[in-house]
Structure formats: structure tokens, C-alpha cells
Design a protein around this motif. Structure first.
Motif, PDB file in Angstrom:
ATOM      1  N   LYS A  33       0.841  -1.194   0.000  1.00 58.06           N
ATOM      2  CA  LYS A  33       0.000   0.000   0.000  1.00 58.06           C
ATOM      3  C   LYS A  33       0.880   1.250   0.000  1.00 58.06           C
ATOM      4  CE  LYS A  33      -3.532   2.417   2.540  1.00 58.06           C
ATOM      5  NZ  LYS A  33      -4.270   2.557   3.788  1.00 58.06           N
ATOM      6  N   ILE A  34       1.929   1.255   0.814  1.00 53.66           N
ATOM      7  CA  ILE A  34       2.848   2.395   0.855  1.00 53.66           C
ATOM      8  C   ILE A  34       3.573   2.549  -0.480  1.00 53.66           C
ATOM      9  CG2 ILE A  34       4.981   3.239   1.913  1.00 53.66           C
ATOM     10  CD1 ILE A  34       3.955   2.015   4.561  1.00 53.66           C
ATOM     11  N   VAL A  35       4.040   1.444  -1.058  1.00 58.22           N
ATOM     12  CA  VAL A  35       4.719   1.506  -2.358  1.00 58.22           C
ATOM     13  C   VAL A  35       3.764   2.036  -3.419  1.00 58.22           C
ATOM     14  CG1 VAL A  35       5.741   0.105  -4.188  1.00 58.22           C
ATOM     15  CG2 VAL A  35       6.419  -0.269  -1.840  1.00 58.22           C
ATOM     16  N   GLY A  36       2.521   1.591  -3.392  1.00 63.21           N
ATOM     17  CA  GLY A  36       1.540   2.065  -4.364  1.00 63.21           C
ATOM     18  C   GLY A  36       1.272   3.548  -4.254  1.00 63.21           C
ATOM     19  N   TRP A  37       1.095   4.034  -3.031  1.00 67.79           N
ATOM     20  CA  TRP A  37       0.841   5.463  -2.855  1.00 67.79           C
ATOM     21  C   TRP A  37       2.075   6.293  -3.181  1.00 67.79           C
ATOM     22  CZ3 TRP A  37      -3.609   7.655  -3.018  1.00 67.79           C
ATOM     23  CH2 TRP A  37      -4.741   6.974  -2.614  1.00 67.79           C
ATOM     24  N   LEU A  38       3.269   5.779  -2.835  1.00 67.26           N
ATOM     25  CA  LEU A  38       4.488   6.510  -3.175  1.00 67.26           C
ATOM     26  C   LEU A  38       4.733   6.541  -4.685  1.00 67.26           C
ATOM     27  CD1 LEU A  38       6.999   5.492  -0.367  1.00 67.26           C
ATOM     28  CD2 LEU A  38       5.894   7.699  -0.724  1.00 67.26           C
ATOM     29  N   SER A  39       4.233   5.538  -5.383  1.00 65.58           N
ATOM     30  CA  SER A  39       4.403   5.557  -6.840  1.00 65.58           C
ATOM     31  C   SER A  39       3.475   6.577  -7.495  1.00 65.58           C
ATOM     32  CB  SER A  39       4.161   4.168  -7.425  1.00 65.58           C
ATOM     33  OG  SER A  39       2.821   3.795  -7.265  1.00 65.58           O
ATOM     34  N   LEU A  40       2.498   7.085  -6.763  1.00 64.38           N
ATOM     35  CA  LEU A  40       1.638   8.146  -7.294  1.00 64.38           C
ATOM     36  C   LEU A  40       2.248   9.535  -7.117  1.00 64.38           C
ATOM     37  CD1 LEU A  40      -1.878   6.940  -6.126  1.00 64.38           C
ATOM     38  CD2 LEU A  40      -0.913   6.830  -8.416  1.00 64.38           C
ATOM     39  N   THR A  41       3.251   9.666  -6.255  1.00 62.55           N
ATOM     40  CA  THR A  41       3.832  10.985  -6.006  1.00 62.55           C
ATOM     41  C   THR A  41       4.577  11.583  -7.199  1.00 62.55           C
ATOM     42  OG1 THR A  41       5.785   9.982  -4.999  1.00 62.55           O
ATOM     43  CG2 THR A  41       4.000  10.645  -3.517  1.00 62.55           C
ATOM     44  N   PRO A  42       5.189  10.802  -8.096  1.00 67.24           N
ATOM     45  CA  PRO A  42       5.815  11.460  -9.252  1.00 67.24           C
ATOM     46  C   PRO A  42       4.831  12.240 -10.113  1.00 67.24           C
ATOM     47  CG  PRO A  42       6.691   9.264  -9.043  1.00 67.24           C
ATOM     48  CD  PRO A  42       5.590   9.389  -8.043  1.00 67.24           C
ATOM     49  N   ILE A  43       3.577  11.845 -10.102  1.00 66.79           N
ATOM     50  CA  ILE A  43       2.585  12.613 -10.861  1.00 66.79           C
ATOM     51  C   ILE A  43       2.499  14.037 -10.298  1.00 66.79           C
ATOM     52  CG2 ILE A  43       0.089  12.835 -11.257  1.00 66.79           C
ATOM     53  CD1 ILE A  43       1.290  10.878 -13.132  1.00 66.79           C
ATOM     54  N   VAL A  44       2.452  14.140  -8.971  1.00 64.87           N
ATOM     55  CA  VAL A  44       2.346  15.465  -8.343  1.00 64.87           C
ATOM     56  C   VAL A  44       3.624  16.260  -8.567  1.00 64.87           C
ATOM     57  CG1 VAL A  44       2.083  16.663  -6.144  1.00 64.87           C
ATOM     58  CG2 VAL A  44       0.729  14.630  -6.616  1.00 64.87           C
ATOM     59  N   PHE A  45       4.768  15.609  -8.335  1.00 74.89           N
ATOM     60  CA  PHE A  45       6.034  16.327  -8.435  1.00 74.89           C
ATOM     61  C   PHE A  45       6.559  16.434  -9.870  1.00 74.89           C
ATOM     62  CE2 PHE A  45       6.198  14.799  -3.993  1.00 74.89           C
ATOM     63  CZ  PHE A  45       6.188  16.039  -3.393  1.00 74.89           C
ATOM     64  N   GLY A  46       5.889  15.834 -10.816  1.00 72.12           N
ATOM     65  CA  GLY A  46       6.308  15.949 -12.203  1.00 72.12           C
ATOM     66  C   GLY A  46       5.369  16.782 -13.045  1.00 72.12           C
ATOM     67  N   ILE A  47       4.071  16.623 -12.815  1.00 70.48           N
ATOM     68  CA  ILE A  47       3.090  17.354 -13.615  1.00 70.48           C
ATOM     69  C   ILE A  47       3.004  18.817 -13.173  1.00 70.48           C
ATOM     70  CG2 ILE A  47       0.647  17.454 -14.252  1.00 70.48           C
ATOM     71  CD1 ILE A  47       2.136  15.160 -15.556  1.00 70.48           C
ATOM     72  N   TYR A  48       3.093  19.075 -11.872  1.00 68.93           N
ATOM     73  CA  TYR A  48       3.010  20.461 -11.403  1.00 68.93           C
ATOM     74  C   TYR A  48       4.135  21.327 -11.971  1.00 68.93           C
ATOM     75  CZ  TYR A  48       2.924  24.569  -8.488  1.00 68.93           C
ATOM     76  OH  TYR A  48       2.901  25.872  -8.057  1.00 68.93           O
ATOM     77  N   PRO A  49       5.409  20.910 -11.907  1.00 68.35           N
ATOM     78  CA  PRO A  49       6.446  21.747 -12.533  1.00 68.35           C
ATOM     79  C   PRO A  49       6.259  21.882 -14.044  1.00 68.35           C
ATOM     80  CG  PRO A  49       7.469  20.199 -11.048  1.00 68.35           C
ATOM     81  CD  PRO A  49       6.028  19.827 -11.142  1.00 68.35           C
ATOM     82  N   ALA A  50       5.774  20.830 -14.685  1.00 65.22           N
ATOM     83  CA  ALA A  50       5.531  20.920 -16.127  1.00 65.22           C
ATOM     84  C   ALA A  50       4.442  21.949 -16.417  1.00 65.22           C
ATOM     85  CB  ALA A  50       5.129  19.560 -16.680  1.00 65.22           C
TER      86      ALA A  50
END
Length: 179
Positions: A33-50
Motif C-alpha cells: 500500500k505504501i509503495v503504491g501510494w508513493l508511486s503516485l507521487t511522481p505525478i504530483v512532483f512531475g506534472i506540477y512543474p511541467a
């Protein structure tokens, strides 16, 4: 030759599996569950700067065409990296087997895998449609890789999980079959 190898296997499983039998179980719900939720964080930290690069810095009127192309490329690379990292993380979670059951009669297997929202994903397949990269005899600790016919990716059976009947597991699941 493969048919001759499957004949003793069929009589063995039909004799030993009369009802649904758990062959393998590995309970690491919290970890996946932790790995799954942590794998969603690149969306936040990648799409926002883009988004910031593309919309906020684009408003300047005195930019050259080269700078504009650089901004678009940077925003695109950031988005592609974020989506790739998220996809790899989620596929890792979905590929790990939580429970493996031999259904009554021993002709079908039920794979139960992890999910990020505590829901279990399961599917049923015929035993003949599963092949392994190695055996589960204890000689090669680690992960047992299973390929299911009709599925795109291979599934991982962790060596730290509990195997309830090793002989039955090796006969039913960890056999190499040729399709």
C-alpha cells in the motif's frame, strides 16, 4: 514431450486437491500500500512543474523561439518521466502475488495480487496456462517468476512468503511448460 510430462502431473493434482487449497500466501498489505501510494507521487512532483513551466513562464513576451522550444521540451520531459515512474511503481504492486490457490480438482489456479486501495485483484486461470522460470525447491531463494498465458506481464511469488505444501506447489505452479 510436453504432453507426456503433464500426464503424471494431472493425476497427481487431481488426487491431492479435492477442494480449494491455498498453496502460497504472503501478507505484506501495508508495504505494498505504501509503495503504491508513493508511486503516485511522481505525478504530483512531475506534472506540477511541467504545468508551471508551460503556463507561467510562457507569458513573457520577450522570449526567443529557441527558449520557447526549450520550455515545451522541458515540460514534456517532466511529464513523461512522471507518468513512467508512476506506471512502473503501480505495475510492481500489481505483479506481486499475495495468495495462490489451487481450486477444486487441481485444474485451475486463483491468483490474488495487491492493490493500492486495499482491494484485492484476483483472476482464475487454467494450470496449463501457467509456466515458471524456476522451481520452488529452496535451492534458489528469492522470487519465483510466473508467466500466465494471455497476460502481458509476469507475476512474482516472493520467497519470503509461506508455502503450505511444497511438493504440490512444485507440481502445480513451479513446473516449466511449453506452449
Amino acid at each position: 514431450m510436453a504432453v507426456r510430462m503433464l500426464q503424471p502431473f494431472r493425476t497427481f493434482t487431481l488426487r491431492r486437491v479435492n477442494s480449494d487449497t491455498v498453496l502460497y500466501e504472503h501478507d505484506k498489505n501495508r508495504f505494498f500500500k505504501i509503495v503504491g501510494w508513493l508511486s503516485l507521487t511522481p505525478i504530483v512532483f512531475g506534472i506540477y512543474p511541467a504545468n508551471f513551466i508551460f503556463h507561467q513562464l510562457w507569458k513573457k513576451d520577450n522570449q526567443t523561439p529557441v527558449a520557447m522550444k526549450f520550455q515545451v521540451a522541458l515540460a514534456g520531459i517532466s511529464s513523461v518521466c512522471a507518468v513512467t515512474l508512476t506506471t512502473v511503481g503501480l505495475l510492481y504492486v500489481y505483479r506481486n502475488v499475495q495468495k495462490l490457490e489451487a481450486l477444486g480438482g487441481g485444474t485451475h489456479l486463483r491468483f490474488t495480487t495487491y492493490s493500492i486501495l486495499r482491494r484485492k485483484r484476483s483472476f482464475v486461470t487454467a494450470v496449463e496456462d501457467v509456466t515458471a522460470a524456476g522451481s520452488n525447491t529452496g535451492q534458489a531463494p528469492g522470487q519465483l517468476t510466473l508467466k500466465v498465458k494471455g497476460k502481458l506481464f509476469k507475476f512474482l511469488v516472493d520467497g519470503q512468503g509461506r508455502v503450505y505444501d511444497r511438493k504440490l506447489m512444485n507440481a502445480v505452479v513451479a513446473a516449466r511448460r511449453q506452449w
